[in-house]
Structures are given as C-alpha cells and as structure tokens.
Design a protein around this motif. Structure first.
Motif, PDB file in Angstrom:
ATOM      1  N   ASN A  19       0.804  -1.211   0.000  1.00  0.00           N
ATOM      2  CA  ASN A  19       0.000   0.000   0.000  1.00  0.00           C
ATOM      3  C   ASN A  19       0.842   1.268   0.000  1.00  0.00           C
ATOM      4  O   ASN A  19       0.305   2.362  -0.009  1.00  0.00           O
ATOM      5  N   GLN A  20       2.170   1.146   0.026  1.00  0.00           N
ATOM      6  CA  GLN A  20       3.038   2.314  -0.053  1.00  0.00           C
ATOM      7  C   GLN A  20       3.527   2.576  -1.476  1.00  0.00           C
ATOM      8  O   GLN A  20       4.186   3.577  -1.724  1.00  0.00           O
ATOM      9  N   ILE A  21       3.233   1.688  -2.384  1.00  0.00           N
ATOM     10  CA  ILE A  21       3.782   1.759  -3.742  1.00  0.00           C
ATOM     11  C   ILE A  21       2.676   2.075  -4.738  1.00  0.00           C
ATOM     12  O   ILE A  21       1.658   1.389  -4.800  1.00  0.00           O
ATOM     13  N   GLU A  22       2.872   3.137  -5.525  1.00  0.00           N
ATOM     14  CA  GLU A  22       1.947   3.433  -6.619  1.00  0.00           C
ATOM     15  C   GLU A  22       2.478   2.882  -7.936  1.00  0.00           C
ATOM     16  O   GLU A  22       1.730   2.295  -8.715  1.00  0.00           O
ATOM     17  N   VAL A  23       3.776   3.046  -8.185  1.00  0.00           N
ATOM     18  CA  VAL A  23       4.361   2.664  -9.469  1.00  0.00           C
ATOM     19  C   VAL A  23       5.552   1.739  -9.256  1.00  0.00           C
ATOM     20  O   VAL A  23       6.447   2.042  -8.464  1.00  0.00           O
ATOM     21  N   SER A  24       5.537   0.621  -9.966  1.00  0.00           N
ATOM     22  CA  SER A  24       6.695  -0.278 -10.021  1.00  0.00           C
ATOM     23  C   SER A  24       7.300  -0.173 -11.414  1.00  0.00           C
ATOM     24  O   SER A  24       6.589  -0.320 -12.411  1.00  0.00           O
ATOM     25  N   ILE A  25       8.590   0.107 -11.469  1.00  0.00           N
ATOM     26  CA  ILE A  25       9.295   0.168 -12.754  1.00  0.00           C
ATOM     27  C   ILE A  25      10.083  -1.126 -12.899  1.00  0.00           C
ATOM     28  O   ILE A  25      10.999  -1.401 -12.117  1.00  0.00           O
ATOM     29  N   VAL A  26       9.707  -1.931 -13.880  1.00  0.00           N
ATOM     30  CA  VAL A  26      10.294  -3.262 -14.065  1.00  0.00           C
ATOM     31  C   VAL A  26      11.208  -3.246 -15.282  1.00  0.00           C
ATOM     32  O   VAL A  26      10.789  -2.871 -16.387  1.00  0.00           O
ATOM     33  N   MET A  27      12.462  -3.666 -15.062  1.00  0.00           N
ATOM     34  CA  MET A  27      13.433  -3.740 -16.154  1.00  0.00           C
ATOM     35  C   MET A  27      13.971  -5.168 -16.256  1.00  0.00           C
ATOM     36  O   MET A  27      14.551  -5.675 -15.295  1.00  0.00           O
ATOM     37  N   PRO A  28      13.768  -5.846 -17.407  1.00  0.00           N
ATOM     38  CA  PRO A  28      14.408  -7.145 -17.600  1.00  0.00           C
ATOM     39  C   PRO A  28      15.905  -6.943 -17.787  1.00  0.00           C
ATOM     40  O   PRO A  28      16.330  -5.956 -18.405  1.00  0.00           O
ATOM     41  N   CYS A  29      16.687  -7.866 -17.274  1.00  0.00           N
ATOM     42  CA  CYS A  29      18.140  -7.669 -17.301  1.00  0.00           C
ATOM     43  C   CYS A  29      18.863  -8.971 -17.591  1.00  0.00           C
ATOM     44  O   CYS A  29      18.613  -9.995 -16.945  1.00  0.00           O
ATOM     45  N   LEU A  30      19.761  -8.909 -18.561  1.00  0.00           N
ATOM     46  CA  LEU A  30      20.688 -10.005 -18.834  1.00  0.00           C
ATOM     47  C   LEU A  30      22.010  -9.397 -19.288  1.00  0.00           C
ATOM     48  O   LEU A  30      22.161  -8.985 -20.431  1.00  0.00           O
ATOM     49  N   TYR A  86      13.067 -13.224 -22.519  1.00  0.00           N
ATOM     50  CA  TYR A  86      12.599 -11.861 -22.263  1.00  0.00           C
ATOM     51  C   TYR A  86      11.232 -11.871 -21.578  1.00  0.00           C
ATOM     52  O   TYR A  86      10.996 -11.171 -20.588  1.00  0.00           O
ATOM     53  N   GLY A  87      10.314 -12.687 -22.100  1.00  0.00           N
ATOM     54  CA  GLY A  87       8.988 -12.765 -21.510  1.00  0.00           C
ATOM     55  C   GLY A  87       9.011 -13.334 -20.108  1.00  0.00           C
ATOM     56  O   GLY A  87       8.288 -12.864 -19.218  1.00  0.00           O
ATOM     57  N   SER A  88       9.847 -14.347 -19.897  1.00  0.00           N
ATOM     58  CA  SER A  88       9.955 -14.941 -18.560  1.00  0.00           C
ATOM     59  C   SER A  88      10.439 -13.913 -17.540  1.00  0.00           C
ATOM     60  O   SER A  88       9.918 -13.832 -16.419  1.00  0.00           O
ATOM     61  N   ALA A  89      11.457 -13.135 -17.923  1.00  0.00           N
ATOM     62  CA  ALA A  89      11.984 -12.121 -17.006  1.00  0.00           C
ATOM     63  C   ALA A  89      10.910 -11.096 -16.656  1.00  0.00           C
ATOM     64  O   ALA A  89      10.725 -10.732 -15.487  1.00  0.00           O
ATOM     65  N   LEU A  90      10.179 -10.627 -17.651  1.00  0.00           N
ATOM     66  CA  LEU A  90       9.148  -9.628 -17.394  1.00  0.00           C
ATOM     67  C   LEU A  90       8.008 -10.208 -16.564  1.00  0.00           C
ATOM     68  O   LEU A  90       7.497  -9.553 -15.644  1.00  0.00           O
ATOM     69  N   ARG A  91       7.590 -11.425 -16.866  1.00  0.00           N
ATOM     70  CA  ARG A  91       6.508 -12.028 -16.087  1.00  0.00           C
ATOM     71  C   ARG A  91       6.910 -12.175 -14.633  1.00  0.00           C
ATOM     72  O   ARG A  91       6.118 -11.938 -13.718  1.00  0.00           O
ATOM     73  N   GLY A  92       8.163 -12.585 -14.413  1.00  0.00           N
ATOM     74  CA  GLY A  92       8.635 -12.700 -13.041  1.00  0.00           C
ATOM     75  C   GLY A  92       8.706 -11.364 -12.331  1.00  0.00           C
ATOM     76  O   GLY A  92       8.345 -11.235 -11.156  1.00  0.00           O
ATOM     77  N   GLY A  93       9.184 -10.346 -13.055  1.00  0.00           N
ATOM     78  CA  GLY A  93       9.252  -9.016 -12.458  1.00  0.00           C
ATOM     79  C   GLY A  93       7.876  -8.467 -12.140  1.00  0.00           C
ATOM     80  O   GLY A  93       7.649  -7.874 -11.073  1.00  0.00           O
ATOM     81  N   ILE A  94       6.912  -8.666 -13.048  1.00  0.00           N
ATOM     82  CA  ILE A  94       5.548  -8.201 -12.824  1.00  0.00           C
ATOM     83  C   ILE A  94       4.921  -8.938 -11.640  1.00  0.00           C
ATOM     84  O   ILE A  94       4.244  -8.335 -10.793  1.00  0.00           O
ATOM     85  N   HIS A 227      20.319  -8.632 -27.585  1.00  0.00           N
ATOM     86  CA  HIS A 227      19.833 -10.013 -27.479  1.00  0.00           C
ATOM     87  C   HIS A 227      18.853 -10.345 -28.608  1.00  0.00           C
ATOM     88  O   HIS A 227      18.688 -11.515 -28.966  1.00  0.00           O
ATOM     89  N   LEU A 228      18.210  -9.326 -29.173  1.00  0.00           N
ATOM     90  CA  LEU A 228      17.215  -9.542 -30.222  1.00  0.00           C
ATOM     91  C   LEU A 228      17.854 -10.132 -31.476  1.00  0.00           C
ATOM     92  O   LEU A 228      18.892  -9.665 -31.931  1.00  0.00           O
ATOM     93  N   ARG A 229      17.223 -11.175 -32.012  1.00  0.00           N
ATOM     94  CA  ARG A 229      17.630 -11.761 -33.289  1.00  0.00           C
ATOM     95  C   ARG A 229      16.519 -11.478 -34.291  1.00  0.00           C
ATOM     96  O   ARG A 229      15.431 -12.048 -34.195  1.00  0.00           O
TER      97      ARG A 229
END
Length: 392
Positions: A19-30, A86-94, A227-229
């Motif tokens: 309840n103290q957080i309004e915005v979470s900024i999620v960055m995938p990282c490798l 990439y999707g796994s990292a973001l899903r985990g962060g979210i 990382h993008l191919r």
C-alpha cells in the motif's frame, strides 16, 4: 494470473509494503552492467521529481557481469528469474511488483526513463494499458535498424491491427505502462520476445482500455550486440499473431476454399471437364477440413483460457452438437452411398466393361465428396464434443 514462474525460483533482495507503492518500474536484465546504472538513476529521478511513491525492480535473467550488484547498490530490488527469456523475465518481475501501476522498459538505456509521467497520467485517468509509440515520439539516428524501422515493426504492427482490430500503432515498443490487476487477468504465458505482442493482443481481445503516448528511442549504450535476433524473433511474433487468430489462420481461408470448390462443382457438373471437377471436389474437402480446424482451435483456446469467451461462438455451439453433427454426417454418407450404388448400377448395365469417364466420373466424384465430408462431419462432431466436456 501470471503463470509458469515457479515460486521457489524467485528471490528478491528487499520487501516493501504494497500500500506504499503506486508505481513499479520493471526492467528485464541479462548482462546489462554497462547501462543498468544509468537506467536506474533516470527512473529514480523521475519518481522523485514527480513525487511518486515507487520501486524499481530488476528482473535478472542470469547475468554474469555484476549487473545484480550494481542494481542493489543503487537501491533497486533484484528479482532472480531462472526461466530463460525476455517474456519470462518480465513475467517474473511483474509477479513480484508491488505497485498499482507498472512501467516496463529495457535496461539498455534506449528508452527515456526520465519521461514517465505521460504513461502514469494516462494510467491515473483509468486506462489499463498505455503503449509508447516510437514512430510518433522520434527514433534517433542509429537507434533502430532500417529493416526494423521500415519492414519488421510496421509490417507486424499492421498485421496485428488487421487480425485483432487493435488500436496500437507500435506493437513492439519496449516502454509501456499498465495496471497490474488488469494485466494479471490476461494470464500472459509466452517466454520470449513475443511477450510484447501477447500483451497487446490479449488486452485488445479482452476489450481493455488502451491508449498510446509518444516516446523516444535512442541508440542503446551497450558495446555488445543486442539479445534480439531480427528474423528469428520476427518469425516468433508473426507465428504468435497467426496462432491467436483462428479466424484468419483457418476460418477465412477454409471458407474461401470450400465456397470456391462448391461453386466450381456446380459449374463443372454439366460440362465434360471431369479432371477440373476432381480438383474442385478436393478443394471443397480441404476447405471444410480447415474450417473445422478453426472451430477446434477456437473452442480449445477458450477452454484453456488463451482466448476470451466469444458470444457468437457460444450461440453457434447451441446448434452445433454431437447429435446435429451425426444427422448431417449421416445425410452426407447416405447421399454418397446412394450415388455410388447408382454409378455401380451403370457399370453393371455395361457388363462391368469400359465406361465413358466423362459421364461416370460426374457421378463418382460427387459421391466420393459426400462420403469424405460425411466421415469428417461425424468424427469432427465427436472430437468437438470431447473438447466441450466439462472439467474443473
């Protein structure tokens, strides 16, 4: 809910009251040691300058260059995601975020984390998903390869808009904001780069409130290749778009082929063109089979939660059931058998000798077509009934 992220494989370095957080900024990282500090500092400045209660989450996907320590030292929360992609990292962060709103963006310093208020303002207005649009905001020289700028992104976005009637004009912008509770309902599942398309497609199908704001894209600050191919990941995006649209992948091509086959049959029957008649009959059978694929895939996708409920399909399924399928299939089989017996009688009258193929084949080809369609209808009805079985 976001799925396929084992809870035992996710660890964080700190905890904060939700309840103290309004915005979470999620960055995938490798392995983003060269740029992650800059991204975190920009995001921190944006939160502080706009008096926003927020957190910064680094969804680390197995970095070996010290990215995690850099993030921790700057006060970011590191979440370890062991499932690659990439999707796994973001899903985990979210999944681990605590904010009401989430801003996701790449940690390569290509997106401007100091200009997040347009996203947050739209979220506060009630939008579920706020997409960045790089083509409206500006793409700096060297920030995007030419084949991405003029081929990949425009074409894939155009296909997405055609298939799903999406209002999004930049499907693959990596900077976007969304309500966490809204995105949780989408049950996002992809693990790779197609995660970006999945979010837009599912938000569109669920009729969520979507808008977009201009954002800029700058050359990333890394010395290594991205990382993008291009072609591999482009195909994965296209494949995802097609698989999530049974109408365009199966239904429309199947209906076209079947209708053209039936019309050609009716036109060719009075003629002597039996060889062309054979091809038109095959087109009818194949077209019908493709249409059944559309029905199967739609029912399965809704049952598994991949697609939302479809009211038109629900109304249609009131009339398409095992019993009606068996009746229709039985009628086709009877017609096919009757025509076959009639053709056999003509052969018998000729003492089982040679026949004029242009005459007999005009009976045999429709007979075989009815037999094939009858069998398909009967067994397709059984399979559709199996897909419709109740399960908890």
């Amino acid at each position: 809910m976001l799925t396929n992220i084992p809870q035992t494989q996710i660890n964080s370095t700190s905890t904060t009251l939700n309840n103290q957080i309004e915005v979470s900024i999620v960055m995938p990282c490798l392995n983003e040691a060269e740029t992650i500090a800059t991204c975190i500092k920009k995001a921190q400045w944006s939160l502080k300058a706009n008096n926003i209660s927020g957190e910064i989450i680094i969804a680390d996907n197995g970095s070996t260059d010290g990215s995690q320590e850099i993030a921790r030292n700057l006060g970011a929360r590191v979440v370890h995601i062991y499932e690659k992609g990439y999707g796994s990292a973001l899903r985990g962060g979210i999944l681990n975020s605590l904010g009401e709103y989430i801003i996701m963006g790449d940690a390569d310093d290509s997106y401007d984390f100091t200009n997040l208020m347009p996203f947050i303002s739209k979220l506060r207005e009630g939008y579920d998903l706020v997409m960045g649009n790089r083509f409206k905001g500006g793409i700096a020289p060297g920030a995007m390869p030419l084949h991405h700028k003029y081929l990949g992104n425009p074409v894939l976005t155009w296909i997405g808009k055609i298939l799903f009637a999406s209002p999004c004009n930049d499907f693959h912008c990596g900077l976007r904001g969304f309500r966490k509770d809204a995105i949780d309902k989408l049950d996002l599942r992809t693990t790779g780069m197609e995660f970006a398309s999945e979010m837009v497609v599912k938000a569109t199908l669920h009729k969520m409130q979507m808008t977009e704001v201009p954002t800029t894209l700058s050359p990333d600050g890394r010395s290594r290749p991205p990382h993008l191919r291009s072609w591999r990941d482009g195909w994965r995006h296209l494949r995802f778009l097609l698989m999530y649209s049974p109408r365009w992948l199966f239904l429309y091509p199947g209906i076209f082929l079947m209708v053209m086959g039936v019309l050609a049959n009716l036109w060719l029957l009075p003629t002597e063109k039996v060889h062309t008649l054979l091809y038109s009959a095959v087109a009818t059978i194949i077209g019908f089979q493709i249409v059944t694929f559309a029905l199967f895939s739609k029912v399965f996708a809704i049952r598994e939660g991949l697609l939302p409920e479809d009211r038109r399909l629900k109304r249609l399924m009131r009339h398409i059931n095992l019993e009606s399928g068996l009746i229709c299939g039985g009628i086709l089989l009877v017609a096919g058998v009757t025509a076959s017996i009639y053709a056999f009688g003509i052969w018998e009258q000729n003492l089982f000798g040679s026949l004029d193929p242009t005459q007999v084949m005009k009976i045999v080809i429709p007979a075989i077509t009815c037999l094939a369609l009858g069998v398909q209808v009967v067994f397709s009805s059984f399979f559709l009934s199996i897909l419709g079985l109740k399960h908890s």
